[in-house]
Scaffold this motif. Structure first.
Motif, short mmCIF file in Angstrom:
data_model
loop_
_atom_site.label_atom_id
_atom_site.label_comp_id
_atom_site.label_asym_id
_atom_site.label_seq_id
_atom_site.Cartn_x
_atom_site.Cartn_y
_atom_site.Cartn_z
N ASN A 61 -6.87 -13.74 9.82
CA ASN A 61 -5.65 -13.98 10.60
C ASN A 61 -4.71 -14.92 9.85
OD1 ASN A 61 -4.60 -16.17 13.00
ND2 ASN A 61 -3.96 -14.04 13.16
N ASP A 67 -4.28 -9.62 13.30
CA ASP A 67 -3.52 -10.25 14.38
C ASP A 67 -4.46 -10.57 15.54
OD1 ASP A 67 -1.09 -9.94 13.00
OD2 ASP A 67 -0.86 -7.89 13.76
N HIS A 77 -3.70 -5.84 11.12
CA HIS A 77 -2.25 -6.02 11.17
C HIS A 77 -1.51 -4.70 10.94
CE1 HIS A 77 1.61 -8.02 10.76
NE2 HIS A 77 1.80 -7.41 9.61
#
Length: 226
Positions: A61, A67, A77
């Protein structure tokens, strides 16, 4: 079932091993953009507790590859046009600067190694092997960065490589990318020639234009996908 391959070795920290395996699965395209990462399923697959999996996901992350959503967990992501713009802006500045710096100081052995990578790119382009072409292209650019003999700059550039891999995993099956490989090959050839001529300004100009064209190609692929 997750499409991941992680080998757990005792000497290396468990969290780092899990993060590395997940990172490779994301940047290779085995884990798709938007795919949910379920801690329990990953932990069961690896036969570890959830805690190191959770920490590994947090590392990814921070790198921008995953995400996190409150009460919804983690997802790979989704690449955005803003991601492409930001990363390619940085890449253009770095590679343009490197070509300008290297043009006056590049050694014959540096040119020879760039020629070697370009030769492999040419072979793979003719054979239509896009994966191998992209690998040879990555090696070309890594050598270009290394030729300026600036370790701090190399470290910064290496930090961008995961993003480059992520972008390439997204576009490598697109027909438009196969067409792009042919023109990209000629652009790499022109960069080598400018460096060999010790033409500082032209080397930087060609490098920046090459990165810009790669960015525009990725923009086009993303727009078609959406």
């Amino acid at each position: 079932m997750f499409n991941i391959s992680i080998k757990i070795n005792e000497p290396k920290r468990l969290i780092d091993q899990i993060a590395s395996g997940l990172r490779d699965s994301i940047t290779s395209g085995r884990l798709k953009p938007g795919e949910q990462l379920k801690e329990m399923e990953i932990a069961d697959l690896l036969r570890v507790s959830r805690s190191p999996v959770r920490e590994a996901i947090r590392i990814l992350n921070l790198e921008g590859l995953v995400d996190l959503f409150p009460r919804r967990g983690a997802r790979v992501h989704l690449i955005t046009l803003e991601d492409v713009k930001d990363i390619y802006q940085i890449r253009e500045m770095i590679e343009g600067f490197v070509c300008s710096l290297s043009a006056e100081n590049m050694q014959e052995e540096d040119i020879a190694e760039l020629e070697k990578h370009w030769g492999l790119m040419e072979v793979h382009s003719k054979n239509g092997n896009l994966d191998n072409y992209l690998e040879a292209s990555t090696n070309f650019h890594n050598k270009l960065i290394a030729s300026c003999h600036n370790k701090k700059l190399e470290t910064i550039y290496q930090g961008l490589l995961n993003w480059f891999k992520l972008f390439r995993s997204f576009i490598h099956t697109a027909d438009i990318q196969k067409t792009r490989a042919s023109s990209s090959l000629l652009e790499h050839r022109a960069i080598i020639d400018a460096l060999n001529d010790r033409n500082k300004d032209l080397s930087e100009k060609l490098s920046r234009e090459h990165v810009q064209k790669g960015r525009d190609n990725l923009f086009q692929v993303l727009k078609l996908a959406n």
